[in-house]
Design a protein around this motif. Structure first.
Motif, PDB file in Angstrom:
ATOM      1  N   GLY A  32       0.786  -1.225   0.000  1.00 19.13           N
ATOM      2  CA  GLY A  32       0.000   0.000   0.000  1.00 19.13           C
ATOM      3  C   GLY A  32       0.820   1.278   0.000  1.00 19.13           C
ATOM      4  O   GLY A  32       0.295   2.349   0.324  1.00 19.13           O
ATOM      5  N   SER A  33       2.095   1.192  -0.352  1.00 23.72           N
ATOM      6  CA  SER A  33       2.973   2.375  -0.331  1.00 23.72           C
ATOM      7  C   SER A  33       2.952   3.064   1.022  1.00 23.72           C
ATOM      8  O   SER A  33       2.984   4.292   1.127  1.00 23.72           O
ATOM      9  CB  SER A  33       2.557   3.371  -1.441  1.00 23.72           C
ATOM     10  OG  SER A  33       2.655   2.789  -2.709  1.00 23.72           O
ATOM     11  N   ARG A  34       2.901   2.261   2.087  1.00 23.02           N
ATOM     12  CA  ARG A  34       2.732   2.807   3.424  1.00 23.02           C
ATOM     13  C   ARG A  34       4.017   2.855   4.243  1.00 23.02           C
ATOM     14  O   ARG A  34       4.051   3.489   5.301  1.00 23.02           O
ATOM     15  CB  ARG A  34       1.700   1.970   4.187  1.00 23.02           C
ATOM     16  CG  ARG A  34       0.273   2.116   3.702  1.00 23.02           C
ATOM     17  CD  ARG A  34      -0.240   3.515   3.936  1.00 23.02           C
ATOM     18  NE  ARG A  34      -0.102   3.904   5.339  1.00 23.02           N
ATOM     19  CZ  ARG A  34       0.044   5.152   5.748  1.00 23.02           C
ATOM     20  NH1 ARG A  34       0.082   6.144   4.874  1.00 23.02           N
ATOM     21  NH2 ARG A  34       0.137   5.432   7.041  1.00 23.02           N
ATOM     22  N   HIS A 515      -2.748   6.653  -3.415  1.00 21.06           N
ATOM     23  CA  HIS A 515      -1.757   6.318  -2.399  1.00 21.06           C
ATOM     24  C   HIS A 515      -0.993   7.558  -1.931  1.00 21.06           C
ATOM     25  O   HIS A 515       0.224   7.531  -1.755  1.00 21.06           O
ATOM     26  CB  HIS A 515      -0.803   5.242  -2.913  1.00 21.06           C
ATOM     27  CG  HIS A 515      -1.491   3.928  -3.202  1.00 21.06           C
ATOM     28  ND1 HIS A 515      -2.205   3.706  -4.353  1.00 21.06           N
ATOM     29  CD2 HIS A 515      -1.601   2.806  -2.467  1.00 21.06           C
ATOM     30  CE1 HIS A 515      -2.721   2.492  -4.319  1.00 21.06           C
ATOM     31  NE2 HIS A 515      -2.372   1.927  -3.185  1.00 21.06           N
ATOM     32  N   ALA A 516      -1.751   8.649  -1.770  1.00 20.47           N
ATOM     33  CA  ALA A 516      -1.252   9.922  -1.249  1.00 20.47           C
ATOM     34  C   ALA A 516      -0.255  10.603  -2.180  1.00 20.47           C
ATOM     35  O   ALA A 516       0.441  11.533  -1.770  1.00 20.47           O
ATOM     36  CB  ALA A 516      -0.639   9.743   0.139  1.00 20.47           C
ATOM     37  N   GLY A 517      -0.175  10.160  -3.432  1.00 17.12           N
ATOM     38  CA  GLY A 517       0.748  10.762  -4.393  1.00 17.12           C
ATOM     39  C   GLY A 517       0.014  11.471  -5.515  1.00 17.12           C
ATOM     40  O   GLY A 517      -0.941  10.933  -6.080  1.00 17.12           O
ATOM     41  N   HIS A 518       0.441  12.689  -5.843  1.00 18.59           N
ATOM     42  CA  HIS A 518      -0.096  13.447  -6.974  1.00 18.59           C
ATOM     43  C   HIS A 518       0.867  13.266  -8.151  1.00 18.59           C
ATOM     44  O   HIS A 518       2.049  13.637  -8.052  1.00 18.59           O
ATOM     45  CB  HIS A 518      -0.208  14.935  -6.636  1.00 18.59           C
ATOM     46  CG  HIS A 518      -1.166  15.243  -5.526  1.00 18.59           C
ATOM     47  ND1 HIS A 518      -0.876  15.002  -4.197  1.00 18.59           N
ATOM     48  CD2 HIS A 518      -2.419  15.779  -5.553  1.00 18.59           C
ATOM     49  CE1 HIS A 518      -1.914  15.381  -3.450  1.00 18.59           C
ATOM     50  NE2 HIS A 518      -2.849  15.855  -4.240  1.00 18.59           N
ATOM     51  N   PHE A 519       0.360  12.703  -9.274  1.00 19.62           N
ATOM     52  CA  PHE A 519       1.240  12.412 -10.408  1.00 19.62           C
ATOM     53  C   PHE A 519       0.599  12.840 -11.724  1.00 19.62           C
ATOM     54  O   PHE A 519      -0.588  12.595 -11.966  1.00 19.62           O
ATOM     55  CB  PHE A 519       1.564  10.921 -10.490  1.00 19.62           C
ATOM     56  CG  PHE A 519       2.767  10.537  -9.673  1.00 19.62           C
ATOM     57  CD1 PHE A 519       4.028  10.463 -10.245  1.00 19.62           C
ATOM     58  CD2 PHE A 519       2.647  10.285  -8.318  1.00 19.62           C
ATOM     59  CE1 PHE A 519       5.136  10.137  -9.490  1.00 19.62           C
ATOM     60  CE2 PHE A 519       3.749   9.958  -7.545  1.00 19.62           C
ATOM     61  CZ  PHE A 519       5.007   9.887  -8.136  1.00 19.62           C
ATOM     62  N   GLN A 556      11.367   3.243  -8.099  1.00 20.96           N
ATOM     63  CA  GLN A 556       9.949   2.922  -7.945  1.00 20.96           C
ATOM     64  C   GLN A 556       9.122   3.465  -9.109  1.00 20.96           C
ATOM     65  O   GLN A 556       8.205   2.804  -9.603  1.00 20.96           O
ATOM     66  CB  GLN A 556       9.422   3.486  -6.623  1.00 20.96           C
ATOM     67  CG  GLN A 556       9.998   2.829  -5.372  1.00 20.96           C
ATOM     68  CD  GLN A 556       9.335   1.498  -5.067  1.00 20.96           C
ATOM     69  OE1 GLN A 556       8.870   0.781  -5.947  1.00 20.96           O
ATOM     70  NE2 GLN A 556       9.277   1.148  -3.789  1.00 20.96           N
ATOM     71  N   VAL A 557       9.419   4.672  -9.533  1.00 19.13           N
ATOM     72  CA  VAL A 557       8.679   5.265 -10.642  1.00 19.13           C
ATOM     73  C   VAL A 557       8.906   4.476 -11.924  1.00 19.13           C
ATOM     74  O   VAL A 557       7.959   4.139 -12.650  1.00 19.13           O
ATOM     75  CB  VAL A 557       9.079   6.741 -10.836  1.00 19.13           C
ATOM     76  CG1 VAL A 557       8.533   7.288 -12.157  1.00 19.13           C
ATOM     77  CG2 VAL A 557       8.567   7.585  -9.672  1.00 19.13           C
ATOM     78  N   GLU A 558      10.166   4.173 -12.223  1.00 17.44           N
ATOM     79  CA  GLU A 558      10.469   3.445 -13.457  1.00 17.44           C
ATOM     80  C   GLU A 558       9.829   2.059 -13.447  1.00 17.44           C
ATOM     81  O   GLU A 558       9.291   1.594 -14.465  1.00 17.44           O
ATOM     82  CB  GLU A 558      11.984   3.357 -13.643  1.00 17.44           C
ATOM     83  CG  GLU A 558      12.615   4.712 -13.951  1.00 17.44           C
ATOM     84  CD  GLU A 558      14.128   4.722 -13.785  1.00 17.44           C
ATOM     85  OE1 GLU A 558      14.700   3.647 -13.498  1.00 17.44           O
ATOM     86  OE2 GLU A 558      14.734   5.798 -13.929  1.00 17.44           O
ATOM     87  N   SER A 609       5.373  16.178   4.376  1.00 19.34           N
ATOM     88  CA  SER A 609       6.090  14.976   4.805  1.00 19.34           C
ATOM     89  C   SER A 609       6.044  13.936   3.693  1.00 19.34           C
ATOM     90  O   SER A 609       5.125  13.931   2.876  1.00 19.34           O
ATOM     91  CB  SER A 609       5.460  14.408   6.081  1.00 19.34           C
ATOM     92  OG  SER A 609       5.596  15.316   7.158  1.00 19.34           O
ATOM     93  N   PRO A 610       7.023  13.035   3.637  1.00 15.66           N
ATOM     94  CA  PRO A 610       7.083  12.077   2.534  1.00 15.66           C
ATOM     95  C   PRO A 610       5.955  11.048   2.594  1.00 15.66           C
ATOM     96  O   PRO A 610       5.534  10.628   3.666  1.00 15.66           O
ATOM     97  CB  PRO A 610       8.448  11.407   2.727  1.00 15.66           C
ATOM     98  CG  PRO A 610       8.751  11.566   4.178  1.00 15.66           C
ATOM     99  CD  PRO A 610       8.153  12.879   4.575  1.00 15.66           C
ATOM    100  N   THR A 611       5.475  10.672   1.422  1.00 14.32           N
ATOM    101  CA  THR A 611       4.536   9.565   1.302  1.00 14.32           C
ATOM    102  C   THR A 611       5.151   8.521   0.380  1.00 14.32           C
ATOM    103  O   THR A 611       6.264   8.689  -0.101  1.00 14.32           O
ATOM    104  CB  THR A 611       3.174  10.047   0.770  1.00 14.32           C
ATOM    105  OG1 THR A 611       3.363  10.806  -0.429  1.00 14.32           O
ATOM    106  CG2 THR A 611       2.483  10.920   1.803  1.00 14.32           C
ATOM    107  N   GLY A 612       4.407   7.429   0.121  1.00 13.90           N
ATOM    108  CA  GLY A 612       4.997   6.279  -0.560  1.00 13.90           C
ATOM    109  C   GLY A 612       5.083   6.427  -2.067  1.00 13.90           C
ATOM    110  O   GLY A 612       4.416   7.253  -2.685  1.00 13.90           O
ATOM    111  N   LEU A 613       5.912   5.559  -2.677  1.00 14.87           N
ATOM    112  CA  LEU A 613       6.154   5.653  -4.111  1.00 14.87           C
ATOM    113  C   LEU A 613       6.017   4.322  -4.842  1.00 14.87           C
ATOM    114  O   LEU A 613       6.267   4.256  -6.041  1.00 14.87           O
ATOM    115  CB  LEU A 613       7.554   6.221  -4.362  1.00 14.87           C
ATOM    116  CG  LEU A 613       7.604   7.727  -4.615  1.00 14.87           C
ATOM    117  CD1 LEU A 613       9.033   8.223  -4.620  1.00 14.87           C
ATOM    118  CD2 LEU A 613       6.942   8.057  -5.943  1.00 14.87           C
TER     119      LEU A 613
END
Length: 650
Positions: A32-34, A515-519, A556-558, A609-613
């Motif tokens: 869960g990218s947690r 998962h708390a990420g804006h992309f 993680q992104v790649e 603060s950092p979130t998961g990737l």
């Protein structure tokens, strides 16, 4: 995080696997990218606690004031005298001091960070590439035996009889027997177990197994049938999850109607390392060596299956050769433990690739119909989204893992006269979490739909997305409109949005929040006369707050982009009469190196603060690519994988 807060030189850092023990270590899981958001503050506070104690111990040793001491490169130094003591020299004295109050801990400001945000190689890289880092498949014990386990290829089938006597006569085979299990896919299904001297012996014996299966209670489900019936389901109203405004009035007054159906198939995790586990029942103790994403869940499951108290079960965590959600479930560990109870030796259970695909917990397929309308003035006036997902027979009202609609998902809070409906079809096909569960497919549907709408309105897609985030209602479901707009603008800028393209080329843009990420992502591609797609460039811009390790973040992104391309291009699981039709990489291909495009990764540090990737970079890729294909060809992709419409990746 610890090294930064505690001022430890990176070359002095070693990472060791802890014991699996909830009482000592709290929650131990990966999914869960947690991991990063869950541990960001606890690790900083742990390191800050240690720093306070080390400073106090040094001050006491020197009869100095704590404020006259400071940490540097794994040591405490005295500002006045210049004396220096290592953390190791101070550790015993520090451990005897009273713990400081958590609220009083001074945390290092970002302006002082020397390590966080840098590109740092993994601490285990050298061990991995030189074969020293051991995965589950590498586990070895003295006097160990090997095992395989054949289950019914039809979901729900049971063993009537098997030729175990013939199997026992084969070279290297020491034992063969039927296991009834508990009949649950997440536990142990009925099947035939074989124990032999080597994995090769067991795999060869597996080819000779003949089983009479009882299919009276087996699934008869067909993906072909589901596809044929999907139009019927999508034509009828489902359960209303979200409704705003007056949909009927907007549709009655509409000047333009966009009515599209999207279909995506079931999918497998296809881990490079197939499911495996080593188990040894000795001295009334069950020891398990499991490559699991949820090792703390192994003991309760094994206790239930084998009738052993949890206190007599010891779980050892092994390195995982690919998880992506598959190893959140521990059926393979339960199988290994139950087989181990039938022998005095440790056994290592290994699944074949065919078993791995046939008995996966699949990413659920789905069918979506979206009907949008434009007013006579050309504005978006309504959206009806009707989705068909899957549930279980036991809980028909609850979607299986990774299926079902999210009523608050962007863009629905920002759309006028909007209704979201859902059909759930009970299935016995085991479903599980697949990288970015739910979002991995829903993003393709919703963001492709938004592109259809912007094209119908004659509005540039970049302007259309940014306009949605100017609406107050866009702030829902965790989305931050300012962060969303920032990544969209940056991706468009880097991706040369609006610049001319040659014939047969396309450029697609998509945004998603998960998962708390804006992309936001931009894809540049070319399509030839045979509908072969060459991807020239993928631009990824994400906001997950502070980047802890740039190397890991880019990795993680790649990986997410490559997984998304596999999902788009060719990976498809189908089933007939309750049996999975695919068996190996010849009919369930993964993306090859030559098809991997250039991937440019960029991050915006918004001060959060950092979130998961592990997951949020995956969802926007499919709509960005399909939007680019539409620009290049004028054809809208509404089926995944794309080969169903004649497309393929070069």
């Amino acid at each position: 995080i610890l090294a930064e807060e505690l001022d430890v030189p990176w070359e002095k850092v070693e990472v060791a696997q802890s014991a699996i023990d909830r009482d000592k270590f709290g929650r131990q899981a990966a999914g869960g990218s947690r991991a990063t958001p869950a541990m960001w503050n606890p690790l900083r506070k742990a390191a800050a606690t240690a720093k306070v104690l080390l400073l106090a111990a040094a001050a006491e040793n020197w009869k100095a004031r704590p404020e006259d001491c400071f940490t540097e490169a794994g040591t405490v130094r005295n500002r006045t005298t210049g004396d220096r003591l290592t953390y190791g020299e101070l550790a015993m004295a520090a451990s005897r001091l009273p713990l400081p109050q958590p609220d009083s801990l001074p945390l290092k400001p970002r302006s002082a960070y020397a390590l966080l945000g840098k590109r740092i190689g993994g601490v285990d890289n050298r061990a991995i590439v030189t074969g020293q880092a051991l995965f589950g498949l590498d586990q070895d014990l003295p006097d160990m035996r090997h095992a395989v386990f054949m289950k019914c290829p039809h979901i729900g089938g049971k063993v009537v009889k098997a030729n175990v006597d013939e199997i026992l006569a084969l070279p290297g085979i020491e034992s063969a027997f039927v296991l009834e299990g508990n009949g649950q896919p997440e536990g142990v299904l009925p099947g035939v177990a074989i124990i032999g001297k080597t994995t090769w012996d067991c795999f060869q014996a597996l080819k000779q197994v003949e089983v009479e299966w009882d299919l009276s209670d087996a699934s008869s489900e067909s993906w072909t049938d589901y596809k044929a019936r999907s139009a019927e389901w999508l034509a009828a109203p489902g359960t209303v999850l979200r409704e705003s405004g007056d949909l009927a009035k907007a549709e009655a007054e509409a000047a333009t109607v966009i009515d599209s159906t999207y279909t995506f198939c079931f999918g497998s995790h296809a881990n490079m390392e197939p499911q495996n586990c080593t188990a040894w029942f000795h001295d009334d103790l069950m020891e398990i060596w499991a490559p699991s994403q949820t090792p703390q869940a192994v003991a309760p499951l094994v206790a239930n299956i084998c009738g052993i108290p949890q206190s007599r079960i010891r779980v050892h965590q092994k390195r995982i050769g690919g998880g992506f959600g598959r190893r959140l479930l521990n059926d393979y560990a339960a199988e290994a433990a139950l087989i181990a109870m039938r022998t005095g030796h440790p056994i290592k259970l290994v699944w074949t690739r065919e078993q791995d695909i046939a008995h996966d917990f699949l990413r659920a397929g789905g069918f979506h119909r979206i009907r949008a309308t434009l007013s006579p003035s050309g504005d978006l006036s309504s959206v009806l989204h009707r989705a068909v997902g899957f549930s279980t027979p036991a809980t028909p009202e609850k979607a299986v893992r990774g299926s079902g609609m999210n009523r608050d998902v962007f863009p629905y809070p920002a759309l006028p006269n909007c209704r979201v409906e859902e059909w759930l079809i009970p299935t016995r096909i085991p479903c599980g979490w697949w990288r970015a569960p739910g979002s991995c497919t829903l993003a393709w549907v919703t963001q492709s739909m938004l592109h259809e709408i912007s094209c119908a309105m004659g509005i540039d897609h970049l302007d259309f997305l940014l306009d949605l985030f100017r609406r107050p209602e866009a702030k829902a479901g965790g989305v931050d409109p300012d962060r969303a707009s920032a990544v969209i603008r940056r991706a468009a800028e880097i991706g040369n949005w609006g610049e001319p393209l040659s014939a047969g080329s396309g450029r697609g843009l998509a945004f998603y929040y998960s998962h708390a990420g804006h992309f936001a992502e931009v894809v540049d591609l070319r399509v030839d006369s045979s509908k072969r797609i060459t991807i020239d460039r993928v631009v990824v811009v994400g906001d997950v707050g502070l980047i802890v390790n740039l190397s890991g973040a880019e990795n993680q992104v790649e990986g997410s982009i490559i997984d998304a391309l596999t999902m788009i291009d060719s990976s498809e699981i189908t089933f007939e009469e309750g049996r999975i039709e695919q068996s190996n990489f010849h009919d369930y291909p993964l993306l090859r190196i030559g098809s991997t495009p250039p991937i440019e990764t960029h991050f915006i540090d918004s001060g959060h603060s950092p979130t998961g990737l592990g997951e949020p970079a995956l969802p926007p890729l499919a709509p960005a690519l399909c939007n680019a294909v539409f620009q290049a060809t004028g054809e809208r992709i509404r089926q995944l994988p794309i080969r169903h419409q004649g497309f393929s990746l070069a």
